[in-house]
Enzyme design. Sequence first.
Site, mmCIF file in Angstrom:
data_model
loop_
_atom_site.group_PDB
_atom_site.id
_atom_site.type_symbol
_atom_site.label_atom_id
_atom_site.label_comp_id
_atom_site.label_asym_id
_atom_site.label_seq_id
_atom_site.Cartn_x
_atom_site.Cartn_y
_atom_site.Cartn_z
ATOM 1 C CG HIS A 315 34.692 45.240 49.315
ATOM 2 N ND1 HIS A 315 35.241 46.127 48.840
ATOM 3 C CD2 HIS A 315 33.428 45.284 49.528
ATOM 4 C CE1 HIS A 315 34.535 47.360 48.746
ATOM 5 N NE2 HIS A 315 33.290 46.791 49.223
ATOM 6 C CG ASP A 373 25.911 42.614 51.320
ATOM 7 O OD1 ASP A 373 25.357 43.461 51.840
ATOM 8 O OD2 ASP A 373 26.543 43.187 50.264
HETATM 9 N N1 ACO Z 1 33.971 33.450 45.846
HETATM 10 C C1 ACO Z 1 35.056 32.915 45.294
HETATM 11 N N2 ACO Z 1 36.119 33.570 44.392
HETATM 12 C C2 ACO Z 1 36.039 34.748 44.578
HETATM 13 C C3 ACO Z 1 35.183 35.531 45.258
HETATM 14 C C4 ACO Z 1 33.993 34.939 46.048
HETATM 15 N N3 ACO Z 1 33.279 35.459 46.614
HETATM 16 N N4 ACO Z 1 35.321 36.888 45.142
HETATM 17 C C5 ACO Z 1 36.423 37.104 44.296
HETATM 18 N N5 ACO Z 1 36.839 35.864 44.015
HETATM 19 C C6 ACO Z 1 37.956 35.422 42.970
HETATM 20 C C7 ACO Z 1 37.791 35.804 41.610
HETATM 21 O O1 ACO Z 1 37.317 34.725 40.827
HETATM 22 C C8 ACO Z 1 38.951 36.201 41.189
HETATM 23 O O2 ACO Z 1 39.945 35.085 41.075
HETATM 24 P P1 ACO Z 1 41.030 34.935 40.028
HETATM 25 O O3 ACO Z 1 42.117 36.081 40.382
HETATM 26 O O4 ACO Z 1 41.691 33.643 39.922
HETATM 27 O O5 ACO Z 1 40.439 35.492 38.501
HETATM 28 C C9 ACO Z 1 39.650 37.002 42.563
HETATM 29 O O6 ACO Z 1 39.021 36.333 43.424
HETATM 30 C C10 ACO Z 1 39.461 38.258 42.430
HETATM 31 O O7 ACO Z 1 38.198 38.736 42.225
HETATM 32 P P2 ACO Z 1 37.471 39.960 41.112
HETATM 33 O O8 ACO Z 1 36.193 39.251 40.699
HETATM 34 O O9 ACO Z 1 38.439 40.120 40.235
HETATM 35 O O10 ACO Z 1 37.281 40.985 42.219
HETATM 36 P P3 ACO Z 1 36.559 42.159 42.092
HETATM 37 O O11 ACO Z 1 37.146 43.291 42.820
HETATM 38 O O12 ACO Z 1 36.435 42.594 40.619
HETATM 39 O O13 ACO Z 1 35.132 41.766 42.459
HETATM 40 C C11 ACO Z 1 33.178 41.369 44.418
HETATM 41 C C12 ACO Z 1 34.638 42.228 43.908
HETATM 42 C C13 ACO Z 1 32.389 41.667 43.057
HETATM 43 C C14 ACO Z 1 32.889 41.962 45.476
HETATM 44 C C15 ACO Z 1 33.634 39.719 44.279
HETATM 45 O O14 ACO Z 1 34.432 39.696 45.366
HETATM 46 C C16 ACO Z 1 32.342 39.080 44.334
HETATM 47 O O15 ACO Z 1 31.573 38.531 43.306
HETATM 48 N N6 ACO Z 1 32.158 38.651 45.637
HETATM 49 C C17 ACO Z 1 30.561 38.013 45.959
HETATM 50 C C18 ACO Z 1 29.574 38.925 45.773
HETATM 51 C C19 ACO Z 1 29.382 39.893 47.090
HETATM 52 O O16 ACO Z 1 29.527 39.533 48.388
HETATM 53 N N7 ACO Z 1 29.148 41.369 46.804
HETATM 54 C C20 ACO Z 1 29.306 42.310 47.832
HETATM 55 C C21 ACO Z 1 30.157 43.402 47.906
HETATM 56 S S1 ACO Z 1 30.376 44.298 49.126
HETATM 57 C C22 ACO Z 1 28.968 45.442 48.618
HETATM 58 O O17 ACO Z 1 28.664 45.803 47.543
HETATM 59 C C23 ACO Z 1 28.390 46.005 49.922
#
Ligand code: ACO
Length: 449
Positions: A315, A373
């Site tokens: 998140h 979720d």
């Molecule tokens: N699985 C694997 N790796 C992940 C995940 C994941 N679910 N989420 C983040 N990471 C990693 C990224 O690859 C990144 O790695 P890096 O630093 O080596 O590049 C690091 O963790 C940070 O991730 P970001 O994408 O920069 O974080 P951001 O805050 O932009 O994204 C998000 C948050 C979009 C929710 C992300 O965690 C994700 O895509 N999760 C899966 C989708 C999801 O569950 N969305 C629901 C969110 S809750 C809601 O909207 C109600």
Amino acid sequence: MADYEDNKQKNSFTLFNNETGKSYDLPVIKGTDGPDVLDIRKLYQETGMFTYDPGFTSTASCDSSITYIDGNEGILRHRGYDIHELASKSEFLEVCYLLLHGDLPSPEDKQKFKDVITNHTMIHEQLVHLYRGFRRDAHPMAIMVGVVGALSAFYHDSTDFSDVNQRMIACHRLIAKMPTIGAMAYKYSIGQPFVYPKNDLSYAENFLYMTFSVPTAEFKISPKIVKAMDRFFILHADHEQNASTSTVRLAGSSGANPFACIASGIASLWGPAHGGANEAVIKMLEEIGDVKNIPEYIKKAKNKNDPFRLMGFGHRVYKNYDPRATVMKESAHEVLEELNKHDDPLLKVALELERIALEDEYFIQKKLFPNVDFYSGFILKALGFPTSMFTVLFAIGRTVGWISQWKEMIEDPINKIGRPRQLYLGKTAREYQQESTREKKSIFNWLWK
Ligand code: ACO
């Protein structure tokens, strides 16, 4: 209402330009909770520079008194009340009142609010024809975007954002009509007749009734299931300045009508990185299929070159267990128990996936925890909703948050049209190229085949 003068701190932040030797003082504004903010409103005027923050990771886009999140501690509060307490002690309509008006309602106000909302649950009969224009296999979120946007063509007496009464009627209409619109999207997709709302039922029960009842049989549902549906809506009611809420605010900042603004929020919510994740979680668990395949998927999630991510994990704000996820997990167990579906093989995969991920160095180090979720899909699947409806249910719950945030923005005296700037990295001025001298672009190769 924002009174920055009262909140301005004695300390300020000094920016120093190494090239010119000039320094600039940026005032610091203190919130009631959470990080202070640097007031950069005069930055461009004084320095000729913009700030650069793609994804708004360090930017407060507005001030708000509705929802507070402490992502490190896993805290979520609406108008000061903890989400756990609201989820266990309140009904969804009370939470709606709280978000819209700032306080929990007195018994009289609660009854009045319920009466007002139930008075608006039907939709204009002409809208039925709009549904019939969609293909039966249309994604229900596509229908939601269309129908909610179209409300502005039907309710002309509540589209003027500048009129306080019209604003309030629009808020009530949206909260009241969303379950009807969502249930109709479902009924349309399965070819069953639309079911009109029944106003002696609670908000959640009425929605379940419109979704699952048929004219040929009596509708019966357990109070535990109704409670779970109500709690699902509470847990999704608002979440500060997330992507869809910011979309609603940005659309509303231009003076667009509230129905159009909420339609834009629904569109933004649809994406798998946001509300679409609940649908994606179930798809992912089905793809994993068996506990023995989990290590392979964990490996994929950690591989930088693989686009796969563990859906329902991570998140932008929570660097701790999402407080909504703890309630959702409990609720999922209760629902599965009630419906005798506790041996759902996907639940086994989910529990094991969560256990392995929470012990894995990659997820620990990046502070990736289950979000709301991860478990919500189990509740919805067990209740009989197809995965394509999951985000619709999120949208129904979130509508009150969107409209409360929209109302707060409109009523803020410093409300301005949202107009971000950019760091331009394109071509500088160049001479116009005559058609005959232009090169063919390889990007269009597929067109020439
Ligand atoms: N699985 C694997 N790796 C992940 C995940 C994941 N679910 N989420 C983040 N990471 C990693 C990224 O690859 C990144 O790695 P890096 O630093 O080596 O590049 C690091 O963790 C940070 O991730 P970001 O994408 O920069 O974080 P951001 O805050 O932009 O994204 C998000 C948050 C979009 C929710 C992300 O965690 C994700 O895509 N999760 C899966 C989708 C999801 O569950 N969305 C629901 C969110 S809750 C809601 O909207 C109600």
